[in-house]
Design an enzyme around this catalytic site. Structure first.
Site, PDB file in Angstrom:
ATOM      1  CB  CYS A   1      25.987 -10.298  13.517  1.00 19.50           C
ATOM      2  SG  CYS A   1      27.642  -9.894  14.107  1.00 19.50           S
TER       3      CYS A   1
ATOM      4  CB  SER B   1      41.726 -10.365  18.078  1.00 15.50           C
ATOM      5  OG  SER B   1      40.670  -9.435  18.341  1.00 15.50           O
TER       6      SER B   1
ATOM      7  CB  CYS C   1      28.821 -14.684  12.277  1.00 18.90           C
ATOM      8  SG  CYS C   1      28.174 -13.137  12.981  1.00 18.90           S
TER       9      CYS C   1
ATOM     10  CE  LYS D   1      34.821 -13.435  20.039  1.00 18.41           C
ATOM     11  NZ  LYS D   1      34.433 -13.561  18.622  1.00 18.41           N
TER      12      LYS D   1
ATOM     13  NE  ARG E   1      29.468  -6.579  14.598  1.00 17.94           N
ATOM     14  CZ  ARG E   1      30.687  -6.721  14.114  1.00 17.94           C
ATOM     15  NH1 ARG E   1      31.718  -6.904  14.928  1.00 17.94           N
ATOM     16  NH2 ARG E   1      30.905  -6.682  12.805  1.00 17.94           N
TER      17      ARG E   1
ATOM     18  NE  ARG F   1      34.225  -5.197  16.113  1.00 20.32           N
ATOM     19  CZ  ARG F   1      33.665  -4.509  17.079  1.00 20.32           C
ATOM     20  NH1 ARG F   1      34.022  -3.251  17.276  1.00 20.32           N
ATOM     21  NH2 ARG F   1      32.742  -5.058  17.846  1.00 20.32           N
TER      22      ARG F   1
ATOM     23  CE1 TYR G   1      42.622 -15.421  16.024  1.00 21.68           C
ATOM     24  CE2 TYR G   1      42.174 -14.470  18.182  1.00 21.68           C
ATOM     25  CZ  TYR G   1      41.765 -14.768  16.899  1.00 21.68           C
ATOM     26  OH  TYR G   1      40.496 -14.430  16.484  1.00 21.68           O
TER      27      TYR G   1
ATOM     28  CE  LYS H   1      30.816 -12.151  19.183  1.00 23.69           C
ATOM     29  NZ  LYS H   1      30.622 -12.462  17.758  1.00 23.69           N
TER      30      LYS H   1
ATOM     31  CD  GLU I   1      21.683 -14.220  25.626  1.00 20.10           C
ATOM     32  OE1 GLU I   1      21.468 -15.203  24.880  1.00 20.10           O
ATOM     33  OE2 GLU I   1      21.352 -13.058  25.313  1.00 20.10           O
TER      34      GLU I   1
ATOM     35  CB  CYS J   1      29.826  -9.505  11.147  1.00 17.26           C
ATOM     36  SG  CYS J   1      31.004 -10.669  11.857  1.00 17.26           S
TER      37      CYS J   1
END
Length: 323
Positions: free
Chosen positions: A129, A273, A119, A247, A216, A204, A312, A194, A232, A121
């Site tokens: 992006c 996150s 990406c 996502k 975005r 971020r 994570y 996404k 998609e 970004c």
């Protein structure tokens, strides 16, 4: 008469509950995200993501060894360059931070499977992006740069590339570029569905990728749309995606289920996150049991149909599973 069927018979103790359990987690289900940054001996904790760090390539290697020692088979690598510009040149620089991290990891932990986020970004000064022209993110000029980035990752030794930008046609452009450079065996895990989610906030900070203007929503999906996700995903499959991703995960379990039912490819889901951080914050306040909440969330993602879970929580979850 009192019913002969008593479902509680199979819930009496942990042994029988484990024996009849329909959904099980394994270390092989997990992919652990890592953030590579410039410098040496850098390990900076991300405030909004306790237990996660921005790390220089030498420290990423140490972290990668720890991940591999736990039995986690793969990482997803993000990069934070020292300098950013309008065209995100650090993304496809052969001496870029991700490229250096890939080389270092494959040298020291060769059997760890390295997936790279593709990406712009993290690398652009404006935080979007893609390429900006007249205040608009331009789709087609961005494809060339994404393809260059993917090829540079493959040349550095990445095992798989994962485009996350949501530009139309990027899977096909990356597949063509990889094949033309001789990387026909390098798979693509596409961020196929996404969504423009509020749960990306902590990321971020981690990737230093907050847009400098606007948002975005012109390229990430509207959270209200369900059928569009299948469209998609279908486009990315046609263009050559080997794995498709949804996502975020927790608030899009219906989408994971739809994709699983509609496509034969492996399905990944990103436990993002914000989903991680809200559990950490609630646990810190004593409102929930962190381990139980963590395992419940991850099990729900697997139960919905995900074959792979990017999270994570991977290290903590594997430690629970290993016990």
């Amino acid at each position: 008469m009192f019913p002969y069927l008593r479902p509680r018979r199979l819930r009496r103790n942990e042994v029988i509950r484990r024996m009849v359990r329909e959904t099980s987690l394994s270390p092989d289900d997990f992919i652990y995200p890592l953030f590579a940054t410039f410098g040496k001996k850098v390990r900076k904790e991300i405030k909004s993501m306790p237990g996660c760090f921005q790390e220089s390539p030498d420290m990423v290697v140490r972290h990668a060894k720890d991940v591999y020692s736990l039995g986690i088979p793969a990482i997803l690598l993000f990069g934070i360059p020292e300098h950013k510009d309008e065209i995100g040149s650090g993304a496809y620089d052969p001496a870029g931070v991700v490229q250096k991290a890939i080389v270092a990891i494959k040298n020291k932990v060769p059997d760890l499977y390295v997936i790279t986020d593709v990406c712009m970004c993290e690398y652009t000064s404006h935080g979007h992006c893609g390429i900006i022209e007249n205040g608009e993110v331009k789709n087609d000029p961005t494809l060339e740069l994404l393809a260059k980035e993917a090829v540079s990752h493959a040349k550095a030794g990445a095992d798989m590339v994962a485009p996350s930008d949501m530009m139309d046609g990027r899977v096909g452009a990356i597949r063509e570029a990889l094949d033309s450079e001789g990387f026909t065996e390098t798979p693509i895990m596409s961020y196929a569905a996404k969504y423009a989610s509020s749960f990306y906030g902590p990321f971020r900070e981690a990737a230093e990728s907050t847009p400098q203007f606007g948002d975005r929503r012109s390229y990430q999906m509207d959270p209200s749309n369900r059928r569009e996700a299948l469209k998609e995903v279908s486009l990315d499959v046609e263009e050559g995606a080997d794995i498709v991703m949804v996502k975020p995960a927790m608030t899009y379990l219906d989408i994971i289920s739809d994709v699983r039912e509609s496509f034969d490819l492996p399905v990944a889901a990103y436990n993002v996150s914000g989903e991680y951080s809200v559990i950490k914050a609630a646990a810190k306040l004593g409102w929930i049991d962190e381990k139980r909440a963590m395992m419940e969330v991850l099990t729900s993602i697997k139960r919905a149909g995900a074959d792979l879970i990017l999270t994570y929580f991977a290290k903590e979850a594997v430690k629970v599973l290993n016990k």
